[in-house]
Design a protein around this motif. Structure first.
Motif, PDB file in Angstrom:
ATOM      1  N   VAL A 300       2.005  22.234  -3.195  1.00  0.00           N
ATOM      2  CA  VAL A 300       3.103  22.430  -4.082  1.00  0.00           C
ATOM      3  C   VAL A 300       2.681  21.955  -5.478  1.00  0.00           C
ATOM      4  N   ARG A 301       1.968  22.779  -6.416  1.00  0.00           N
ATOM      5  CA  ARG A 301       1.981  22.389  -7.786  1.00  0.00           C
ATOM      6  C   ARG A 301       1.832  23.495  -8.798  1.00  0.00           C
ATOM      7  N   PRO A 302       2.045  23.527  -9.855  1.00  0.00           N
ATOM      8  CA  PRO A 302       1.848  24.859 -10.980  1.00  0.00           C
ATOM      9  C   PRO A 302       0.597  25.415 -10.679  1.00  0.00           C
ATOM     10  N   GLY A 303       0.630  26.887 -10.582  1.00  0.00           N
ATOM     11  CA  GLY A 303      -0.435  27.662 -10.668  1.00  0.00           C
ATOM     12  C   GLY A 303      -0.880  28.115  -9.474  1.00  0.00           C
ATOM     13  N   LEU A 304      -0.176  27.642  -8.204  1.00  0.00           N
ATOM     14  CA  LEU A 304      -0.789  27.924  -6.989  1.00  0.00           C
ATOM     15  C   LEU A 304       0.316  28.893  -6.497  1.00  0.00           C
ATOM     16  N   ALA A 305      -0.177  30.097  -5.619  1.00  0.00           N
ATOM     17  CA  ALA A 305       0.605  30.903  -5.078  1.00  0.00           C
ATOM     18  C   ALA A 305       1.524  30.495  -4.035  1.00  0.00           C
ATOM     19  N   GLN A 306       2.852  31.102  -4.083  1.00  0.00           N
ATOM     20  CA  GLN A 306       3.866  30.510  -3.102  1.00  0.00           C
ATOM     21  C   GLN A 306       3.647  30.639  -1.778  1.00  0.00           C
ATOM     22  N   ASN A 307       3.072  31.473  -1.382  1.00  0.00           N
ATOM     23  CA  ASN A 307       2.599  31.779  -0.006  1.00  0.00           C
ATOM     24  C   ASN A 307       1.580  30.743   0.704  1.00  0.00           C
ATOM     25  N   LEU A 308       0.762  30.083  -0.419  1.00  0.00           N
ATOM     26  CA  LEU A 308      -0.215  29.021   0.178  1.00  0.00           C
ATOM     27  C   LEU A 308       0.594  27.724   1.063  1.00  0.00           C
ATOM     28  N   ILE A 309       1.797  27.696   0.708  1.00  0.00           N
ATOM     29  CA  ILE A 309       2.626  26.521   1.247  1.00  0.00           C
ATOM     30  C   ILE A 309       2.668  26.961   2.944  1.00  0.00           C
ATOM     31  N   HIS A 310       3.152  28.118   3.136  1.00  0.00           N
ATOM     32  CA  HIS A 310       3.134  28.708   4.510  1.00  0.00           C
ATOM     33  C   HIS A 310       1.757  28.693   5.252  1.00  0.00           C
ATOM     34  N   GLU A 311       0.924  29.170   4.497  1.00  0.00           N
ATOM     35  CA  GLU A 311      -0.510  29.285   5.089  1.00  0.00           C
ATOM     36  C   GLU A 311      -1.023  27.992   5.367  1.00  0.00           C
ATOM     37  N   ALA A 312      -0.791  26.860   4.736  1.00  0.00           N
ATOM     38  CA  ALA A 312      -1.383  25.609   5.007  1.00  0.00           C
ATOM     39  C   ALA A 312      -0.490  25.161   6.145  1.00  0.00           C
ATOM     40  N   ALA A 313       0.738  25.510   6.234  1.00  0.00           N
ATOM     41  CA  ALA A 313       1.154  24.542   7.345  1.00  0.00           C
ATOM     42  C   ALA A 313       0.907  25.342   8.709  1.00  0.00           C
ATOM     43  N   VAL A 314       0.571  26.717   8.687  1.00  0.00           N
ATOM     44  CA  VAL A 314       0.242  27.550   9.835  1.00  0.00           C
ATOM     45  C   VAL A 314      -1.050  27.108  10.218  1.00  0.00           C
ATOM     46  N   GLN A 315      -1.854  26.887   9.414  1.00  0.00           N
ATOM     47  CA  GLN A 315      -3.243  26.338   9.746  1.00  0.00           C
ATOM     48  C   GLN A 315      -3.161  25.250  10.517  1.00  0.00           C
ATOM     49  N   VAL A 316      -2.246  24.286  10.031  1.00  0.00           N
ATOM     50  CA  VAL A 316      -2.378  22.994  10.964  1.00  0.00           C
ATOM     51  C   VAL A 316      -1.709  23.169  12.186  1.00  0.00           C
ATOM     52  N   LEU A 317      -0.604  23.761  12.177  1.00  0.00           N
ATOM     53  CA  LEU A 317       0.128  24.200  13.574  1.00  0.00           C
ATOM     54  C   LEU A 317      -0.588  24.740  14.565  1.00  0.00           C
ATOM     55  N   ALA A 318      -1.442  25.981  14.107  1.00  0.00           N
ATOM     56  CA  ALA A 318      -2.328  26.651  14.946  1.00  0.00           C
ATOM     57  C   ALA A 318      -3.373  25.731  15.538  1.00  0.00           C
ATOM     58  N   GLN A 319      -3.829  24.988  14.768  1.00  0.00           N
ATOM     59  CA  GLN A 319      -5.001  23.924  15.652  1.00  0.00           C
ATOM     60  C   GLN A 319      -4.424  23.016  16.444  1.00  0.00           C
ATOM     61  N   GLY A 320      -3.241  22.548  16.120  1.00  0.00           N
ATOM     62  CA  GLY A 320      -2.525  21.569  17.123  1.00  0.00           C
ATOM     63  C   GLY A 320      -2.082  22.328  18.389  1.00  0.00           C
ATOM     64  N   MET A 321      -1.503  23.609  18.195  1.00  0.00           N
ATOM     65  CA  MET A 321      -1.270  24.430  19.411  1.00  0.00           C
ATOM     66  C   MET A 321      -2.434  24.475  20.350  1.00  0.00           C
ATOM     67  N   LEU A 322      -3.536  24.685  20.009  1.00  0.00           N
ATOM     68  CA  LEU A 322      -4.561  24.648  20.929  1.00  0.00           C
ATOM     69  C   LEU A 322      -5.159  23.273  21.099  1.00  0.00           C
ATOM     70  N   ASP A 323      -5.076  22.478  20.267  1.00  0.00           N
ATOM     71  CA  ASP A 323      -5.491  20.844  20.792  1.00  0.00           C
ATOM     72  C   ASP A 323      -4.554  20.363  21.797  1.00  0.00           C
ATOM     73  N   LEU A 324      -3.316  20.777  21.954  1.00  0.00           N
ATOM     74  CA  LEU A 324      -2.056  20.401  22.784  1.00  0.00           C
ATOM     75  C   LEU A 324      -2.043  21.299  23.779  1.00  0.00           C
ATOM     76  N   GLY A 325      -2.761  22.296  24.134  1.00  0.00           N
ATOM     77  CA  GLY A 325      -2.571  23.051  25.080  1.00  0.00           C
ATOM     78  C   GLY A 325      -1.324  24.125  25.326  1.00  0.00           C
ATOM     79  N   LEU A 326      -0.584  24.219  24.096  1.00  0.00           N
ATOM     80  CA  LEU A 326       0.244  25.055  24.109  1.00  0.00           C
ATOM     81  C   LEU A 326      -0.071  26.457  23.811  1.00  0.00           C
ATOM     82  N   LEU A 327      -1.414  26.792  23.216  1.00  0.00           N
ATOM     83  CA  LEU A 327      -2.157  27.967  23.398  1.00  0.00           C
ATOM     84  C   LEU A 327      -3.401  27.831  24.041  1.00  0.00           C
TER      85      LEU A 327
END
Length: 441
Positions: A300-327
């Motif tokens: 969240v800062r000027p100049g960055l695209a709004q969708n990068l907020i979601h993409e950053a969260a998904v990246q961390v969540l996806a890794q965590g789902m693998l690490d915790l055995g949800l996936l």
């Protein structure tokens, strides 16, 4: 604030063709049952341009032309001594004109005749196409066309005023930002109050009552939306609203609640343990969501695209789902595979951010539809949005049982600043902060 409303009206008229007429009506009163109405709430567009909060009101703007200056006209209820005894104070046209800075004001009963006159020879009529005014606009245009023999012409085009106002409302001025800081502070205090009140055996509605008390005690007019107070498995229902279940020892409770202050909303979510202590599985999932939120906030800062907020969260969540055995790594593959195949959707199925302002899901396009490929909109200073990743684990084959019936979301209100961002909400959200707060008597 009075000057702000006038400036907004002037900015809108500057975007209209010379001599064009814009019409913005407020929301109607709505019957609840019998002779009782729901609490009245003005239309956001109307209030944004006028600051006037009474029902049965219409704003008419006439853009400047070569022969006449711009003018802003209000149509509202007339003074009525008897109705004021029953329903309370109403300005009436003359007092409203003076108090809110309009060029002229008329009783609402004169709207049809006056607008029909103003539309004569106007090049365009501007209003919310496809909305509640459509039928009335047809009447006004018919009235103008009936005078064709005298040389009068009706507007040749209709302009949708919505996109113009949406673009204006997307960038909050200093007064709006301050109101939203205050709304976020009130809602943050309400979440803290609910945390302190939480204990096993209470019902969800008891915490809902704590929220409402703090909202009104602090001057907010109402909740900004129906509060979500979801204990245990109910937290896996994204828009849960029953708020009537018992809170049980060992469960989490998710509260998504914000208030409305002078027309502006806050929208905050926190999740905490009913007994004041996170279990190990709850802590693992909670820390994952908190890390995802931090990654999203970093975008969240000027100049960055709004969708990068979601993409950053998904990246961390996806890794965590693998690490915790949800996936399962064997069947789902790498983090990149999980994201590409959307394998995370059973546990995270909503977006991470939305605009916030006069409406909880505020107006404004997320993509630049005027550019080739419709790219995501770049963030600008003055925008306000939420950042709200979550994880929701329902019973399912292959999912570790100790995670079942767990829903977690962490949401903050965020202002984009010239330097980066400012988090407006302040309710505790680290594990240590929450547990310490809930351990206090």
């Amino acid at each position: 604030m009075l000057a702000n409303y006038a400036a907004r009206r002037a900015a809108l008229m500057a975007q209209m063709a010379p001599g064009s007429v814009a019409i913005v009506a407020t929301a109607p009163e709505v019957a609840r049952n019998s002779d009782c109405d729901y609490p009245y709430r003005h239309d956001s567009y109307f209030y944004y341009l006028s600051g006037f909060a009474e029902p049965d009101s219409v704003l008419v703007l006439v853009a400047a032309s070569a022969t006449a200056p711009a003018k802003a006209l209000l149509f509202c209820r007339a003074k009525h001594a008897e109705r004021e005894i029953w329903d309370g104070f109403r300005y009436g046209p003359e007092a409203a004109r003076t108090a809110f800075g309009f060029d002229a004001a008329f009783p609402i009963e004169e709207l049809d005749a006056e607008v029909s006159r103003l539309l004569a020879d106007a090049p365009a009529i501007c209003y919310a196409l496809g909305g509640s005014l459509d039928a009335q606009v047809k009447v006004w245009l018919r009235n103008v066309r009936q005078k064709a023999r005298s040389g009068v012409t009706a507007p040749a085009s209709a302009v949708d005023i919505g996109p113009l106002l949406d673009a204006m409302r997307l960038l909050k001025d200093q007064d709006e930002q301050q109101l939203m800081r205050r709304a976020a502070a009130i809602a943050s205090a309400a979440h803290v109050r609910a945390m302190r009140a939480t204990r096993p055996g209470l019902y969800e509605y008891a915490l809902d009552a704590e929220l409402l008390y703090e909202f009104r005690r602090s001057g907010a007019q109402a909740p900004a939306y129906n509060s979500i107070v979801a204990g245990g498995a109910n937290a896996c229902i994204l828009h849960y609203s029953a708020n009537n279940a018992r809170l049980n020892d060992g469960e989490l409770v998710l509260i998504d609640a914000g208030c409305e202050l002078d027309g502006y909303a806050s929208d905050i979510t926190r999740t905490w343990p009913v007994n004041g202590r996170f279990s190990a599985p709850q802590r693992d999932l909670y820390q994952l969501v908190l890390a995802a939120q931090q990654a999203a906030l970093d975008m969240v800062r000027p100049g960055l695209a709004q969708n990068l907020i979601h993409e950053a969260a998904v990246q961390v969540l996806a890794q965590g789902m693998l690490d915790l055995g949800l996936l399962d790594r064997h069947s789902c593959g790498s983090v990149e595979d999980v994201i590409a195949n959307k394998s995370y959707l059973p546990f995270y199925m909503h977006g991470t951010s939305h605009w916030l302002g006069m409406d909880v899901h505020d107006v404004g396009a997320y993509r630049d539809t005027s550019a080739a490929g419709k790219p995501w909109r770049a963030l600008e200073a003055g925008m306000v949005l939420t950042v709200e990743p979550g994880i929701y684990v329902r019973p399912s084959e292959g999912v570790p049982e100790h995670f079942w019936h767990t829903g977690i979301r962490i949401e903050d209100d965020v202002l984009v600043t010239p330097q980066g961002h400012e988090v407006l909400s302040s309710a505790p959200k680290s594990v240590a902060e929450i547990e310490q707060l809930m351990s206090q008597d």
